[in-house]
Design a protein around this motif. Structure first.
Motif, mmCIF file in Angstrom:
data_model
loop_
_atom_site.group_PDB
_atom_site.id
_atom_site.type_symbol
_atom_site.label_atom_id
_atom_site.label_comp_id
_atom_site.label_asym_id
_atom_site.label_seq_id
_atom_site.Cartn_x
_atom_site.Cartn_y
_atom_site.Cartn_z
ATOM 1 N N GLU A 1 -24.160 -84.201 38.403
ATOM 2 C CA GLU A 1 -24.358 -83.876 39.904
ATOM 3 C C GLU A 1 -22.551 -83.268 39.957
ATOM 4 O OE1 GLU A 1 -25.515 -85.803 43.192
ATOM 5 O OE2 GLU A 1 -27.474 -86.739 41.799
ATOM 6 N N PRO B 1 -29.409 -83.779 40.790
ATOM 7 C CA PRO B 1 -29.028 -82.671 40.439
ATOM 8 C C PRO B 1 -28.636 -81.513 41.001
ATOM 9 C CG PRO B 1 -29.535 -83.141 38.142
ATOM 10 C CD PRO B 1 -30.288 -83.904 39.154
ATOM 11 N N GLN B 2 -27.217 -81.134 41.388
ATOM 12 C CA GLN B 2 -27.458 -79.512 42.394
ATOM 13 C C GLN B 2 -26.363 -78.538 41.096
ATOM 14 O OE1 GLN B 2 -26.693 -80.220 45.769
ATOM 15 N NE2 GLN B 2 -28.002 -81.601 44.997
#
Lengths: 423, 407
Positions: A145, A17-18
């Motif tokens: 994300e 995940p960003q």
């Protein structure tokens, strides 16, 4: 933009995940690679003659073409919507209608990320149900994300798009789902009623009529009975302020829903020969999905220029089947790959089942995008395949137990006719 | 940004209407009408490139005739008259280039041994056109391999520009550069044969070159030009074709078609190659003259599309009005042809991107393959002229063996 950003990138796509700060999007730097070196900084073409190693040859290629330096991307990247408004740039509201499976699925995933990076607002509307089993596969399994960087995600039936979005305004709508009019018409009609300025469609380079004179270029004859053609014709008739169609071929990239290079890696890491139908000289186009995504972003940002055009959404280099196999072997750290050529007909093999690509020259070039959108191709197979292999191994697929029944049949029958060629 | 896009779009339309080279497609290009009805040959990206770059008009001075072909009037206001030396010029490329240069108002001198007549009337050329050309073109007779003679003869000759059409080795170019230290531009006919064979295609000018290739002399010449610091331009054609071709490319196919013979093609026939019409090449040579953008640049010059070996056989038949040929595939490894060539093209994929020339120079090929082969047939082979008598002995070896295997 500094020279450093124009250098080739060799970064594995992190399947995590960003952070909320979209400035750290891995795609931001990728876009900078489009900046071309001005004439004065062109590397001499003769540097190449000094190198013998394959890697050196390709490293020159990874520097964007040193001609026609066009400041295609002057605007700073990854601005917030507010920041864009502050400098007078319009942040677009884009809706992506995305297929729930197949080789095109990841286009929407990458496109959404790139749009956010570019300061736009994105909603991804995936066909089907959020809870369906299809959503456990990439890129859908990684939609968190998207949400983490501000993409709205939702699910439903394209035919009911009006009910889901009602009259919510979008500047641009991309249909990355329908192969035929039945699937796309409801989306297109609804986009028209809400007054969307621009409609973009992911079609397919497969609709070009086979030719003795490759490559397929925009404007070439298409198969009249291809369902995508009916869609393109219908979209044209709707007279959006801007509409355009994109014809991709095969793609590699993180989050792919369909095997591409994996088919080769599966065999190479297990030291199995790679069965290639025909001569292996067939030429095809394997693009990194980031090239397709960047082309879409440019079209969204240049709707007037893009209007009415067909764009081959491919990279600007073709590769042979044998060549691709060799590159995959190199990416997997092998010096050679054992290739077995076979004639599907005489062995009674259905090449469609036995091999991931069409058994013929299938080669389009992105001439319209370069000309009209000032788009640049960045796909660099030798490097990109290395990244892809890193992810292949990281996923543990190299250790997976895979059956190669069809391969074994082919190799057995072929070995009676010819020796496997070591390349 | 938006305004600029709009402007480019509008100016593009203006250009399109003015050029109108492929009438159908130009309109289609901008209004987006049905691509399905467009034939491959009239696609914009096939061979006609519409420039949206305003600067093109300043540097190249193409004159547009409404509803007609783009003609290069190359008005003298674009490039002032030069004193031009062509090394070669009496056999193929130079025959067309010299005419373009003379027409553009330059003083043209051909340097040849005199083996071919200095000038010959071309098929399709009117007496007047020929007279205008032949009366103006000059000649220096000599052997360029005689370096001392070359240097002496050219010193104080005052040539502004040299077109080196027949140079093979770097050592041949040195005396010319020595003799003409103030040369404005050295324009060299190189070859795409210098590219290192690759599985990733097409070849771009930035691709790796092969210092061991058969054409290393061309490569060495390009390197020499770079190191000598002269203002040079190098063009890399692939396979050149057209009337008067002395390399039997299309002629090889025409002989067999005329004789009603099958066309033997090595292996799958899927090998992809690229042919470029000599007249398009000549125009490219003209367009780099005095062009700052072309300074110290290499350009691939060939046709806008590639073609498979099998496709080329079919295209030749179509151009010459023969029925679709019988193609016989064979494995070259199963034969020993001795020194004889069994096929006129190298047995590999071999094609280049011409994008750089199109973008930098505004050049684009005017001949698509069938149109170009038709031009070649109508003005050369179809009139009964060719350079080499056919030799079908190799074909017979292939056909006999193939028949034996089939029976």
């Amino acid at each position: 933009m500094s020279m450093a950003m124009a250098m080739p990138m060799c970064r594995a796509m992190q399947p995590q995940p960003q952070s909320h700060d979209h400035c750290t999007s891995p795609h931001m730097n990728l876009r900078s690679s489009f900046l071309l070196l001005p004439h004065s900084q062109c590397p001499s073409p003769f540097l190449n003659s000094l190198s013998c190693a394959q890697s050196q040859i390709y490293s020159i290629r990874s520097i964007p073409h040193p001609f026609n330096w066009t400041p295609a991307r002057r605007r700073p990247r990854s601005l917030t919507v507010k920041a864009m408004a502050a400098i007078g740039e319009k942040s677009k509201k884009v809706l992506v209608v995305n297929t729930n499976s197949g080789g095109h699925a990841m286009i929407g995933f990458w496109f959404a990320k790139d749009l956010i990076s570019a300061g736009h607002q994105v909603t991804v509307f995936t066909v089907g149900e959020e809870a369906s089993e299809k959503m456990t596969k990439p890129p859908f399994s990684r939609f968190s994300e998207l949400r983490a960087i501000g993409v709205q995600t939702t699910w439903g039936k394209p035919a009911e798009i009006g009910k889901i979005f009602e009259s919510t305004m979008f500047d641009a709508v991309l249909d990355n789902n329908g192969k035929d009019l039945d699937s796309v018409k409801p989306v297109a009609d609804w986009a028209k009623t809400i007054g969307a300025n621009q409609f973009l469609y992911i079609s397919s380079a497969g609709i070009y009529k086979p030719t003795d004179e490759p490559p397929h270029v925009e404007g070439d004859i298409v198969k009249a009975d291809a369902s995508h053609v009916a869609v393109e014709d219908y979209l044209r008739s709707l007279s959006f302020n801007s509409w355009c169609t994109f014809r991709p071929q095969y793609m590699i990239g993180s989050g792919n829903n369909k095997d591409c290079e994996e088919w080769f890696f599966d065999r190479i890491v297990r030291d199995k020969p790679v069965p290639i139908p025909g001569s292996g000289m067939q030429v095809t186009n394997i693009a990194h999905v980031r090239d397709v995504s960047s082309m879409l972003v440019l079209a969204v940002e240049k709707p007037t220029a893009a209007n009415g055009n067909v764009f081959n959404a491919v990279c600007d280099r073709a590769v042979t089947f044998d060549g691709l196999t060799k590159l995959c072997a190199k990416a997997a750290g092998r010096e050679t790959a054992a290739i077995v050529h076979y004639d599907p007909k005489s062995l009674g093999i259905d090449a469609k089942k036995a091999f991931p690509f069409r058994n013929m020259h299938f080669y389009a070039e992105p001439r319209a995008a370069k000309e009209i959108l000032a788009w640049r191709s960045t796909t660099n197979l030798p490097q990109d395949l290395k990244e892809r292999f890193e992810e292949y191994v990281a996923s543990g697929r190299d250790k997976k137990d895979i059956k190669f029944e069809l391969d074994d049949k082919i190799i057995l029958e072929s070995s009676r006719a010819a020796e496997p060629a070591t390349v | 940004m938006m305004a600029m896009n709009a402007m480019n779009h509008i100016s593009g339309i203006a250009i399109a209407n003015a050029i109108n080279i492929n009438n159908n497609n130009v309109k289609a290009f901008f209004t987006g009408s049905k691509p399905a009805f467009l034939t491959a040959s009239s696609s914009d990206f096939n061979g006609v490139r519409l420039d949206n770059h305003p600067q093109q008009f300043q540097t190249n001075k193409l004159s547009y005739k409404s509803r007609g072909r783009v003609e290069i009037t190359a008005s003298s206001s674009s490039v002032p008259p030069k004193k031009i030396l062509i090394m070669g010029g009496t056999r193929f490329i130079g025959v067309y280039l010299s005419r373009l240069l003379v027409k553009a108002g330059h003083e043209v001198t051909l340097f040849t041994r005199g083996k071919s007549p200095v000038t010959q009337k071309l098929a399709g050329e009117t007496d007047q056109e020929y007279a205008e050309f032949s009366s103006k073109v000059l000649h220096i007779k000599g052997d360029r391999q005689d370096f001392e003679f070359l240097k002496t003869k050219l010193s104080a000759s005052g040539f502004d520009v040299v077109y080196d059409i027949n140079g093979r080795e770097a050592v041949e170019v040195e005396p010319i550069l020595d003799a003409l230290p103030n040369i404005e531009q050295y324009i060299y006919c190189s070859s795409a044969g210098v590219y290192l064979k690759s599985d990733i295609l097409p070849h771009f000018e930035t691709d790796a070159v092969d210092p061991k290739s058969r054409h290393k002399g061309k490569l060495n010449t390009e390197n020499l030009l770079t190191t000598r610091g002269v203002n040079w331009t190098s063009l890399r054609p692939v396979y050149i074709y057209g009337p008067l071709n002395y390399n039997p490319v299309e002629e090889w196919f025409f002989h067999r078609l005329k004789a009603g013979r099958p066309i033997p093609i090595p292996k799958s026939g899927l090998q992809m190659t690229q042919l470029g019409h000599v007249k398009d090449l000549a125009r490219a040579f003209l367009m780099v003259l005095g062009n700052e953008k072309a300074s110290k640049q290499v350009y691939n010059i060939s046709g806008a599309k590639y073609v498979t070996f099998s496709g080329l056989a079919k295209a030749c038949a179509k151009a010459a009005g023969f029925p679709e040929p019988d193609i016989v595939h064979y494995n070259p490894k199963e034969f020993d042809f001795g020194k004889k060539k069994s096929f006129p093209l190298r047995d590999q994929h071999f094609f280049t991107s011409i994008e750089k020339a199109q973008t930098d120079l505004g050049w684009k090929p005017e001949f698509d393959l069938v149109k170009g082969l038709t031009d070649s047939y109508n003005l050369d082979f179809g009139r009964g002229t060719f350079r080499k008598e056919p030799d079908f002995s190799v074909d017979d070896m292939i056909l006999n063996r193939t028949l034996v295997l089939q029976s």
